[in-house]
Design a protein around this motif. Structure first.
Motif, mmCIF file in Angstrom:
data_model
loop_
_atom_site.group_PDB
_atom_site.id
_atom_site.type_symbol
_atom_site.label_atom_id
_atom_site.label_comp_id
_atom_site.label_asym_id
_atom_site.label_seq_id
_atom_site.Cartn_x
_atom_site.Cartn_y
_atom_site.Cartn_z
ATOM 1 N N THR A 59 36.585 45.674 54.971
ATOM 2 C CA THR A 59 37.821 46.332 54.532
ATOM 3 C C THR A 59 38.761 45.336 53.864
ATOM 4 O O THR A 59 39.344 45.625 52.811
ATOM 5 N N ILE A 60 38.889 44.156 54.460
ATOM 6 C CA ILE A 60 39.735 43.115 53.861
ATOM 7 C C ILE A 60 39.183 42.719 52.495
ATOM 8 O O ILE A 60 39.944 42.540 51.533
ATOM 9 N N PHE A 61 37.859 42.604 52.389
ATOM 10 C CA PHE A 61 37.248 42.269 51.099
ATOM 11 C C PHE A 61 37.528 43.355 50.062
ATOM 12 O O PHE A 61 37.847 43.049 48.909
ATOM 13 N N ALA A 62 37.412 44.614 50.446
ATOM 14 C CA ALA A 62 37.650 45.717 49.506
ATOM 15 C C ALA A 62 39.094 45.702 49.005
ATOM 16 O O ALA A 62 39.349 45.883 47.803
ATOM 17 N N VAL A 63 40.037 45.465 49.899
ATOM 18 C CA VAL A 63 41.452 45.409 49.497
ATOM 19 C C VAL A 63 41.686 44.217 48.574
ATOM 20 O O VAL A 63 42.378 44.338 47.545
ATOM 21 N N THR A 64 41.114 43.074 48.906
ATOM 22 C CA THR A 64 41.274 41.883 48.062
ATOM 23 C C THR A 64 40.656 42.102 46.683
ATOM 24 O O THR A 64 41.245 41.725 45.664
ATOM 25 N N ALA A 65 39.477 42.714 46.635
ATOM 26 C CA ALA A 65 38.821 42.969 45.353
ATOM 27 C C ALA A 65 39.642 43.930 44.488
ATOM 28 O O ALA A 65 39.766 43.722 43.274
ATOM 29 N N CYS A 66 40.210 44.957 45.109
ATOM 30 C CA CYS A 66 41.062 45.892 44.352
ATOM 31 C C CYS A 66 42.320 45.193 43.842
ATOM 32 O O CYS A 66 42.736 45.400 42.697
ATOM 33 N N ALA A 67 42.927 44.356 44.676
ATOM 34 C CA ALA A 67 44.119 43.622 44.250
ATOM 35 C C ALA A 67 43.780 42.650 43.120
ATOM 36 O O ALA A 67 44.559 42.497 42.166
ATOM 37 N N TYR A 68 42.618 42.012 43.205
ATOM 38 C CA TYR A 68 42.200 41.102 42.142
ATOM 39 C C TYR A 68 41.978 41.867 40.837
ATOM 40 O O TYR A 68 42.347 41.393 39.758
ATOM 41 N N GLY A 69 41.388 43.047 40.926
ATOM 42 C CA GLY A 69 41.216 43.885 39.742
ATOM 43 C C GLY A 69 42.547 44.303 39.133
ATOM 44 O O GLY A 69 42.716 44.282 37.914
ATOM 45 N N MET A 70 43.486 44.678 39.990
ATOM 46 C CA MET A 70 44.823 45.047 39.492
ATOM 47 C C MET A 70 45.503 43.857 38.831
ATOM 48 O O MET A 70 46.151 43.995 37.790
ATOM 49 N N MET A 71 45.357 42.671 39.422
ATOM 50 C CA MET A 71 45.936 41.466 38.843
ATOM 51 C C MET A 71 45.319 41.184 37.480
ATOM 52 O O MET A 71 46.019 40.852 36.523
ATOM 53 N N SER A 72 44.014 41.369 37.365
ATOM 54 C CA SER A 72 43.340 41.127 36.086
ATOM 55 C C SER A 72 43.830 42.088 35.007
ATOM 56 O O SER A 72 44.078 41.680 33.866
ATOM 57 N N VAL A 73 43.976 43.350 35.374
ATOM 58 C CA VAL A 73 44.487 44.342 34.411
ATOM 59 C C VAL A 73 45.927 44.011 34.030
ATOM 60 O O VAL A 73 46.315 44.096 32.856
ATOM 61 N N HIS A 74 46.717 43.605 34.998
ATOM 62 C CA HIS A 74 48.123 43.252 34.751
ATOM 63 C C HIS A 74 48.210 42.105 33.741
ATOM 64 O O HIS A 74 49.003 42.156 32.796
ATOM 65 N N TYR A 75 47.373 41.070 33.932
ATOM 66 C CA TYR A 75 47.401 39.942 33.009
ATOM 67 C C TYR A 75 46.760 40.287 31.679
ATOM 68 O O TYR A 75 47.125 39.733 30.652
ATOM 69 N N ALA A 76 45.792 41.196 31.669
ATOM 70 C CA ALA A 76 45.178 41.616 30.404
ATOM 71 C C ALA A 76 46.188 42.353 29.540
ATOM 72 O O ALA A 76 46.174 42.224 28.314
ATOM 73 N N GLN A 77 47.074 43.110 30.175
ATOM 74 C CA GLN A 77 48.119 43.801 29.419
ATOM 75 C C GLN A 77 49.125 42.801 28.856
ATOM 76 O O GLN A 77 49.720 43.039 27.811
ATOM 77 N N ALA A 78 49.278 41.668 29.530
ATOM 78 C CA ALA A 78 50.216 40.649 29.051
ATOM 79 C C ALA A 78 49.704 39.971 27.788
ATOM 80 O O ALA A 78 50.498 39.452 27.004
ATOM 81 N N THR A 79 48.396 39.971 27.570
ATOM 82 C CA THR A 79 47.858 39.295 26.394
ATOM 83 C C THR A 79 48.190 40.044 25.109
ATOM 84 O O THR A 79 48.164 39.459 24.039
ATOM 85 N N GLY A 80 48.524 41.317 25.208
ATOM 86 C CA GLY A 80 48.911 42.079 24.030
ATOM 87 C C GLY A 80 50.335 41.783 23.596
ATOM 88 O O GLY A 80 50.759 42.196 22.530
ATOM 89 N N ARG A 81 51.064 41.057 24.388
ATOM 90 C CA ARG A 81 52.451 40.703 24.067
ATOM 91 C C ARG A 81 52.482 39.360 23.347
ATOM 92 O O ARG A 81 51.469 38.687 23.183
#
Length: 112
Positions: free
Chosen positions: A40-62
């Protein structure tokens, strides 16, 4: 039949089979419980890492200045994942692998 008694009547018919029931109560394999918690901890960490990646990917368009400001303003869990996310996920996978091997190795002990 091991652990059972068989009484036969006059005609050789089976009258009753009594099976010996274990008096000791069996407990569940504790490694399964640990696997559920760590998984469960791994699943939450993996989802948070995915969200972080998407967040930073959106920053590259700026623009470069806006992206740098966004990365500098990030703090807390997202900052930890940005700097150490891969190490954390690999460490959790190693722990999951060790717990899985331990659960399989001790399973006969907890079942019998």
């Amino acid at each position: 039949m091991a652990g059972s008694s068989l009484d036969r009547g006059a005609g050789g018919r089976k009258i009753a089979i009594i099976r010996r029931v274990s008096i000791l109560k069996k407990y569940p394999n504790p490694f399964y419980i640990l696997l559920m918690v760590v998984g469960t901890i791994f699943a939450v960490t993996a989802c948070a890492y995915g969200m972080m990646s998407v967040h930073y990917a959106q920053a590259t368009g700026r623009s470069a200045v806006e992206a740098a400001e966004l990365l500098e303003r990030t703090d807390g869990w997202m900052a930890v994942l940005h700097h150490h996310g891969v190490t954390i996920l690999v460490g959790q996978l190693v722990v999951l692998g060790v717990l899985t091997a331990a659960a399989m190795a001790t399973d006969p002990y907890w079942r019998d």
